[in-house]
Design an enzyme around this catalytic site. Structure first.
Site, PDB file in Angstrom:
ATOM      1  N   PHE A 198       0.871  -1.179   0.000  1.00 43.31           N
ATOM      2  CA  PHE A 198       0.000   0.000   0.000  1.00 43.31           C
ATOM      3  C   PHE A 198       0.908   1.230   0.000  1.00 43.31           C
ATOM      4  CE2 PHE A 198      -3.143   3.059   1.307  1.00 43.31           C
ATOM      5  CZ  PHE A 198      -4.371   2.526   0.955  1.00 43.31           C
TER       6      PHE A 198
ATOM      7  N   ASP B 120      -1.788   6.840   5.928  1.00 44.84           N
ATOM      8  CA  ASP B 120      -1.929   5.503   6.471  1.00 44.84           C
ATOM      9  C   ASP B 120      -0.662   5.058   7.201  1.00 44.84           C
ATOM     10  OD1 ASP B 120      -2.492   2.699   6.774  1.00 44.84           O
ATOM     11  OD2 ASP B 120      -3.960   2.922   5.175  1.00 44.84           O
TER      12      ASP B 120
ATOM     13  N   ASN C 230      -3.357  12.353  -4.205  1.00 46.90           N
ATOM     14  CA  ASN C 230      -2.412  11.298  -3.848  1.00 46.90           C
ATOM     15  C   ASN C 230      -2.361  10.243  -4.948  1.00 46.90           C
ATOM     16  OD1 ASN C 230      -1.744  11.869  -0.828  1.00 46.90           O
ATOM     17  ND2 ASN C 230      -3.986  11.970  -0.904  1.00 46.90           N
TER      18      ASN C 230
ATOM     19  N   PHE D 244     -10.888   8.391  -0.891  1.00 49.17           N
ATOM     20  CA  PHE D 244     -10.352   7.237  -0.176  1.00 49.17           C
ATOM     21  C   PHE D 244     -10.069   6.068  -1.120  1.00 49.17           C
ATOM     22  CE2 PHE D 244     -12.237   9.796   3.028  1.00 49.17           C
ATOM     23  CZ  PHE D 244     -11.595   9.497   4.224  1.00 49.17           C
TER      24      PHE D 244
END
Length: 349
Positions: A27, A80, A129, A329
């Site tokens: 991730f 995150d 992002n 998200f």
């Protein structure tokens, strides 16, 4: 209130399962500020590569290294913890002398670059992002492949991810307790998290109800529409529906849903009646937002991942790359692909 896991899917509930965040390297998030450092000013922008590190923890460590108060270090958004992320931090360090930030050491962190900047980096002040995700142990390759193709065309619901509501929904539960007791909340962070969770949950519910209709992208009288990528909106009238529908189909315009709060929601007539009915039972959260003077706003109902591409390493492992605007998200994209498994699949900071 609809539980996050039960929110309506745009492409139907995925048929298969897959492992998300088997390790942090699966991730990867690269922050895109949308601008370059000025090269001068009393602030210093620092780009840091971090692995398994909490954003606030890194900010506090940076403040300690620079011998400044923690409030003098800011960032554009929480990233995150269970991931590899490139993130910008901003430290207020007046004076001509530039600290040697290459000497900053923290386990799991590496300073990539730094430069002076004229303005403080504020929360939300980023363009978006870039994500690189690896899904492992995919049980139904064909289903995931077709969903990726469909997402390129139709997008995904622009839900606020489960992270917004805290571990186990703790932020939303806090908002409900606050609404029910009317006890003053002094902690600024709790106030912010709880109010954000309340408004996000109401938005998600409105979108979930709209998705149950035949076509979520069908413009109705009184809808609030915004130019793609813009924040302002205007109200659709009956006379304009055909032309506005064409522009929505071309992705020039986006249909929005309410972020409820004080003041007018933005929709009118049929669209307003629908939104009010969708959250009619959530009176406590709505009253809380009005009482705390959180202004109503709008957010696009659908999200179109940009630069979406994917590569199957084998029949059970796929690498997916895409770019999302700030406030969106990645887990809301993954949710339309697979039923995720893994300890950290829904956990952020």
């Amino acid at each position: 209130m609809i539980e996050f896991d039960n929110l309506t899917y745009l492409h139907g509930k995925p048929q298969g399962t897959g492992l998300l965040k088997a390790n942090p390297e699966d991730f990867v998030v690269v922050e895109d500020l949308g601008f370059e450092p000025d090269g001068e000013g009393e602030h210093i922008l620092v780009r840091i590569l971090k692995n398994g590190c909490n954003t606030r923890f890194v900010a506090d460590a940076l403040a300690k290294f620079l011998k400044i108060h923690a409030r003098e270090v800011s960032f554009a958004g929480q990233k995150d913890k269970h991931a590899v992320t490139e993130q910008w931090f901003c430290a207020r360090v007046p004076g001509k002398e530039m600290p040697d930030l290459s000497a900053f050491q923290l386990e799991g962190c590496q300073v990539l670059e730094y430069a002076r900047h004229k303005r403080k980096l504020r929360l939300g002040a980023l363009k978006g992002n870039a994500f690189t995700l690896v899904l492992r142990d995919v049980s139904n390759r064909d289903d995931v492949e077709q969903r990726l193709i469909d997402i390129c065309v139709k997008g995904v619901p622009n839900y606020f991810g489960a992270q917004r509501f805290g571990i186990g929904g703790s932020n939303l539960q806090g908002a409900l307790r606050w609404a029910q007791t009317n006890t003053p909340v002094r902690d600024r962070n709790k106030r912010s998290f709880w109010l954000s969770a309340a408004r996000s949950a109401l938005f998600n519910q409105i979108v979930a109800e709209r998705l149950k209709k035949a076509d979520v992208n069908q413009v109705v009288d009184g809808d609030a529409l915004q130019l793609a990528g813009r924040g302002s909106w205007f109200v659709a009238t009956t006379e304009e529906l055909a032309e506005l529908q064409r522009r929505v189909n071309d992705k020039e315009l986006m249909i929005t849903a309410a972020l409820p709060g004080s003041g007018e929601w933005g929709t009118q007539r049929e669209a307003l009646a629908f939104e009010q009915a969708a959250v009619a039972e959530e009176t406590e959260l709505q009253t809380l937002l009005v009482r705390e003077k959180v202004e109503a706003a709008r957010r696009a109902m659908l999200l179109y991942p940009q630069q979406l591409s994917w590569n199957w390493w084998d029949d059970v492992t796929v690498e997916i790359r895409f770019w999302l605007p700030a406030g969106s998200f990645a887990t809301s994209v993954v949710r339309e692909l697979i039923n995720t498994t893994g300890e950290y699949a829904h956990i952020a900071e």
